[in-house]
Structure formats: C-alpha cells, structure tokens
Scaffold this active site. Structure first.
Site, short mmCIF file in Angstrom:
data_model
loop_
_atom_site.label_atom_id
_atom_site.label_comp_id
_atom_site.label_asym_id
_atom_site.label_seq_id
_atom_site.Cartn_x
_atom_site.Cartn_y
_atom_site.Cartn_z
N ASN A 219 29.22 -17.94 -3.25
CA ASN A 219 29.14 -17.36 -4.58
C ASN A 219 30.52 -16.87 -5.00
OD1 ASN A 219 28.04 -14.27 -6.00
ND2 ASN A 219 27.96 -16.26 -6.98
N HIS B 266 26.21 -14.36 -13.20
CA HIS B 266 27.12 -14.79 -12.13
C HIS B 266 26.45 -14.81 -10.77
CE1 HIS B 266 31.10 -15.67 -10.71
NE2 HIS B 266 31.19 -14.60 -9.95
N ARG C 5 25.50 -0.35 -3.84
CA ARG C 5 26.79 -1.05 -3.86
C ARG C 5 27.96 -0.07 -3.91
NH1 ARG C 5 26.99 -6.83 -4.68
NH2 ARG C 5 29.18 -6.48 -5.15
N GLY D 186 33.89 -11.68 -4.37
CA GLY D 186 35.04 -10.82 -4.12
C GLY D 186 34.99 -9.46 -4.78
#
Length: 280
Positions: free
Chosen positions: A101, A259, A184, A36
C-alpha cells in the site's frame, strides 16, 4: 476468536536491521508492506486482512525499518528494497508475493523491477510514482493528502491523526473514528525518533529512492493494480500508467474508496488477493 496481534508478533535480526513483523498461516509466502504515514505498521495497515489471507498463505506483515517496533534508520542511506530482501533472507524465503500500500506499493514495484527473482506476484494499492501531475498537485506541489501526511509527522496527536485518516479514506464517518485516530496516534508517539527522522529528511523521506520509470516495462511478475477512485493522496491515474507499462497486469478500480483500499473494502480486497495469488 479473531486473530490477535500478540499471537503473531515476532522479531528477526537481518544483516542491518532488527525488524518486527507479524506472521500467520502456511503456504506460499505473501508479504504485506505498509504505507509511509505516521503510525503506519504492518498491523495498523493490514489488521482486517491478515487473518483472511492466512487461511490460504503464509502471511508476513512487517514494520519496515523506520516504522513501528523496528529499528530507527537514517533516511539518507535507507533502501527499502534492500531491507525487504534482508527480511526474506532472514526468514528463509526465496520468493514471495508482495502486496504493498502506498510507500509499500512503491517498494514492491522496485522489487519487481530490480529484484525479479524475489517476486512471484505484484499487488499494489495506491502506489506513488515520481511524476507530474500524478504525485504532485497544481503548480508542482504535493497533493492535498501528502501535505497533511507531512504535517502529521510533527503533530501526531489524536487530532492531527484525525486529519490524516480523514484524507486517507472516502467514508470518514465509518473509518475516521476516535478509536482509530487514538490508536494510530499512540503507535506514532511510541517511537518519536521515527517521526523526527522522517520529518527532518522530508521531502526525501519516506521514499529516499524512486523507481526508474523506464524500468516499469521490464516487470515480468503478474501484477494486480488496485486503486481507490477517490484517492486524494495518489491519483488513480498513476495505476493506469503502471497498467500501460507492465505487460502482465490488470487494474481493479474501486469507486467510493480512498487511499486505503485494503481497509475500506477489506472483504473485496481479500477476495481479489486470494484469487490472484492462487490462480496466477
């Protein structure tokens, strides 16, 4: 030649959303659900995995509504599970293996608990749960990683994205590269309405509806629960809680991993998923 995103990019109209997705391969459908954070898409979260998995399965990596090139949404009414089921229906898929994920892992958990007829296998990496102290840090506030993630929704510059990527991974030197941070950042700033919608709805966004923890023991799908030992966004204890509750589950805990297990340990992740979906 390595798989290129332009070769596998698709769009589909569901009942409520126009969804962009990437698709490659044939066989049992495997849906890869991204996290997210700002700049998250099916491709940015799974580019090292799609080609390897597509040699064995029909791989689908969508931009979920509210992210990437998919429709903008109102987070007051968004239901990630409903969106995922609409995607399956639009693609003519009755049941799929779900790989998720972070936020995508939470969506996969809810799917397995609430819509078990749509889930053949459940695979999570760093799935958050709304419980203390698993998702929250000292004093009940968000974890270090979540704080930085929310900050990046209002500062998606390459520098802001560098702080986000560094908190997401264990090996900063290898993964928090200027190239990745720039890519990104560009992905996030391409759709500023997505950033505004999440920032304005926080902390309800990006997960408006949380799984009922009492339903975890009702999950019947075989589950592979992957977590980085060094995850600073979602503590690995959340996966131990899931393993204690899901009857047919196993844990794969990776040291020197943050993560993004699917990116930091891509080869190991790909082997685990291929073996699990093939033999369970």
């Amino acid at each position: 030649m390595a798989l290129q995103q332009n070769d596998i990019s698709r769009y589909v109209q569901t009942t409520d959303f126009k969804i962009h997705y990437n698709e490659a391969g044939e066989g049992h459908p495997v849906v890869l659900l991204h996290g997210g954070g700002p700049g998250a898409t099916g491709w940015s979260n799974y580019s090292p995995n799609i080609e390897a998995l597509s040699k064995h399965f029909r791989v689908i990596a969508p931009d979920m509504p509210g992210w990437g090139d998919s429709d903008a949404v109102d987070f007051a009414t968004l239901d990630h599970v409903e969106a995922a089921c609409q995607l399956l229906d639009a693609l003519g898929i009755e049941k799929a293996a779900f790989v998720g994920n972070s936020m995508g892992g939470h969506t996969s958990l809810r799917l397995a608990a609430e819509r078990p007829e749509r889930v053949s296998h459940l695979i999570t990496m760093g799935a958050p749960l709304r419980m203390k102290p698993i998702l929250f840090g000292a004093g009940g506030g968000p974890t270090e990683g979540l704080k930085i993630m929310y900050d990046t929704f209002t500062d998606a510059t390459p520098e802001g994205m560098r702080r986000l990527v560094e908190i997401m991974v264990y090996d900063k030197a290898r993964f928090a590269t200027p190239e990745l941070c720039k890519l990104r950042s560009q992905a996030a700033l391409k759709r500023p309405e997505h950033l505004r919608n999440i920032a304005s709805a926080a902390p309800k966004a990006p997960i408006p509806i949380w799984i009922d923890l009492d339903k975890i023991s009702d999950i019947t799908a075989p589950a592979l629960l992957i977590h980085g030992r060094d995850d600073r966004v979602v503590s690995f204890e959340s996966t131990l809680f899931l393993a204690a509750g899901i009857p047919d589950s196993r844990v794969h805990l990776i040291n020197r991993c943050g993560h993004w297990a699917q990116l930091e340990h891509a080869d190991e992740f790909n082997r685990q998923v291929i073996d699990f979906v093939t033999h369970h």
